[in-house]
Write a protein that holds these residues in place. Structure first.
Motif, PDB file in Angstrom:
ATOM      1  N   LYS A  55      -5.325   6.115   5.371  1.00 55.49           N
ATOM      2  CA  LYS A  55      -6.443   5.389   6.166  1.00 55.49           C
ATOM      3  C   LYS A  55      -5.963   4.438   7.167  1.00 55.49           C
ATOM      4  N   LYS A  63      -5.546   4.758  11.371  1.00 58.25           N
ATOM      5  CA  LYS A  63      -6.194   3.858  12.292  1.00 58.25           C
ATOM      6  C   LYS A  63      -4.843   3.523  13.300  1.00 58.25           C
ATOM      7  N   LYS A  66      -5.345  13.008  11.009  1.00 58.90           N
ATOM      8  CA  LYS A  66      -5.331  13.158   9.694  1.00 58.90           C
ATOM      9  C   LYS A  66      -4.537  14.338   9.072  1.00 58.90           C
TER      10      LYS A  66
END
Length: 208
Positions: free
Chosen positions: A145, A149, A164
């Motif tokens: 995650k 970012k 992703k």
């Protein structure tokens, strides 16, 4: 990244930091200093190590496994429990460090370990006596995650779904976990730096 960890820590507590990046051209004089002729006078000019020791700065030795072992031997007495530095060329002056002085180093191979040496050409083997003077911290890859970012910040035009998928691919490469898909990644590590470069190109060409 390893260097960024230390730079950010120093910045956030407002601690002065000096950095030297090691390569095949780094000499002892870059580290400890040398005699120089200034205004017709021969005087001693401190290198980065005495400056940091005298003033209580942090010293970051970046890519230390690229340094010549003879240069690194200068650090042995500085990394002892009661550290000091003797400047033989400056009349044998002995420097005792300021209480705030600290030494950090970064390295990809931890001494050109045999199982990783081929991935980091040009690195030198560091002997056990030197390595024993350090507290070694392995810097792992970012959680998925957080890495998503980071790459979306660096490549603003990148679609979230594509980001992703790219991170999933990078983690498969890191773990050599492609199943029976006939894919094999031959590198040592799919670094965040490598993913960022890929993300920027993917955003530019709109094609991952």
């Amino acid at each position: 990244g390893k260097t960024t960890h230390i730079v950010q820590l120093a910045a956030r507590i407002k601690q002065p930091l000096l950095c030297i990046n090691f390569n095949g051209e780094t000499r002892m004089s870059d580290l400890i200093g040398k005699m120089n002729v200034i205004n017709g006078q021969t005087i001693w000019v401190d290198g980065i190590l005495p400056i940091a020791m005298r003033r209580g700065y942090w010293l970051l030795l970046d890519e230390i496994d690229f340094a010549d072992p003879a240069v690194l031997s200068l650090l042995h007495p500085v990394l002892e429990q009661n550290p000091q530095l003797t400047l033989k060329e400056n009349g044998g002056e002995i420097i005792k460090p300021h209480p705030l002085f600290r030494v950090f180093a970064t390295s990809n191979s931890i001494g050109a370990m045999s199982d990783r040496a081929s991935a980091y050409g040009g690195t030198n083997t560091m002997n056990e006596a030197f390595l024993d003077r350090w507290h070694v911290i392995m810097v792992e890859n970012l959680p998925a995650k957080e890495e998503i970012k980071v790459i979306r910040y660096e490549a603003p035009g990148l679609n979230a779904t594509v980001a992703k998928k790219m991170i999933n691919f990078a983690n498969m490469a890191r773990n050599n976990d492609f199943g029976d898909g006939g894919v094999m990644y031959s590198g040592d590590n799919f670094s965040t730096r490598k993913v960022i470069a890929w993300a920027k190109k993917a955003a530019l060409h709109r094609d991952p």
